[in-house]
Design a protein around this motif. Structure first.
Motif, PDB file in Angstrom:
ATOM      1  N   GLN A  41       0.823  -1.207   0.000  1.00 59.39           N
ATOM      2  CA  GLN A  41       0.000   0.000   0.000  1.00 59.39           C
ATOM      3  C   GLN A  41       0.863   1.266   0.000  1.00 59.39           C
ATOM      4  O   GLN A  41       0.562   2.229  -0.704  1.00 59.39           O
TER       5      GLN A  41
ATOM      6  N   ARG B  96       2.373   1.645  -3.483  1.00 65.95           N
ATOM      7  CA  ARG B  96       1.389   2.142  -4.460  1.00 65.95           C
ATOM      8  C   ARG B  96       1.141   3.640  -4.277  1.00 65.95           C
ATOM      9  O   ARG B  96       1.068   4.385  -5.252  1.00 65.95           O
ATOM     10  N   ARG B  97       0.995   4.078  -3.033  1.00 63.89           N
ATOM     11  CA  ARG B  97       0.775   5.506  -2.783  1.00 63.89           C
ATOM     12  C   ARG B  97       1.973   6.339  -3.225  1.00 63.89           C
ATOM     13  O   ARG B  97       1.817   7.418  -3.802  1.00 63.89           O
TER      14      ARG B  97
ATOM     15  N   VAL C 131       5.215  -0.095  -9.968  1.00 61.99           N
ATOM     16  CA  VAL C 131       5.637  -0.772  -8.743  1.00 61.99           C
ATOM     17  C   VAL C 131       6.070  -2.163  -9.172  1.00 61.99           C
ATOM     18  O   VAL C 131       5.313  -2.870  -9.848  1.00 61.99           O
TER      19      VAL C 131
ATOM     20  N   VAL D 284       9.653   1.324  -6.576  1.00 57.87           N
ATOM     21  CA  VAL D 284       8.977   2.219  -7.506  1.00 57.87           C
ATOM     22  C   VAL D 284      10.018   2.750  -8.482  1.00 57.87           C
ATOM     23  O   VAL D 284      11.045   3.284  -8.061  1.00 57.87           O
TER      24      VAL D 284
ATOM     25  N   ASN E 229       1.935  -2.822 -10.261  1.00 59.09           N
ATOM     26  CA  ASN E 229       1.010  -1.752 -10.611  1.00 59.09           C
ATOM     27  C   ASN E 229       1.676  -0.782 -11.576  1.00 59.09           C
ATOM     28  O   ASN E 229       2.883  -0.629 -11.550  1.00 59.09           O
TER      29      ASN E 229
ATOM     30  N   PHE F  18       1.138   3.337 -13.051  1.00 59.12           N
ATOM     31  CA  PHE F  18       0.429   4.604 -12.881  1.00 59.12           C
ATOM     32  C   PHE F  18       0.843   5.539 -13.997  1.00 59.12           C
ATOM     33  O   PHE F  18       2.034   5.768 -14.226  1.00 59.12           O
TER      34      PHE F  18
END
Length: 54
Positions: free
Chosen positions: A6, A9-10, A25, A34, A48, A50
């Motif tokens: 988490q 991801r943030r 990620v 990241v 992930n 983004f």
């Protein structure tokens, strides 16, 4: 490196919006990292993605 998905991801989302570059990620063993999307190697495990323009 992050141990919590988490937080990773943030951080990726924040970095993507701040720098206006796509970020991903990736899983590195039991941890997460990241990186910019253009630095992904084919053997990296992407968790992930983004994109600030999407």
């Amino acid at each position: 490196m992050f141990t919590d998905i988490q937080i990773a991801r943030r951080s990726a989302l924040s970095l993507s919006k701040t720098l206006m570059v796509p970020t991903v990620v990736i899983a590195v063993g039991p941890q997460f990292a990241v990186i910019c999307a253009d630095e992904v190697d084919p053997e990296d495990v992407v968790v992930n993605q983004f994109d600030p323009f999407a």
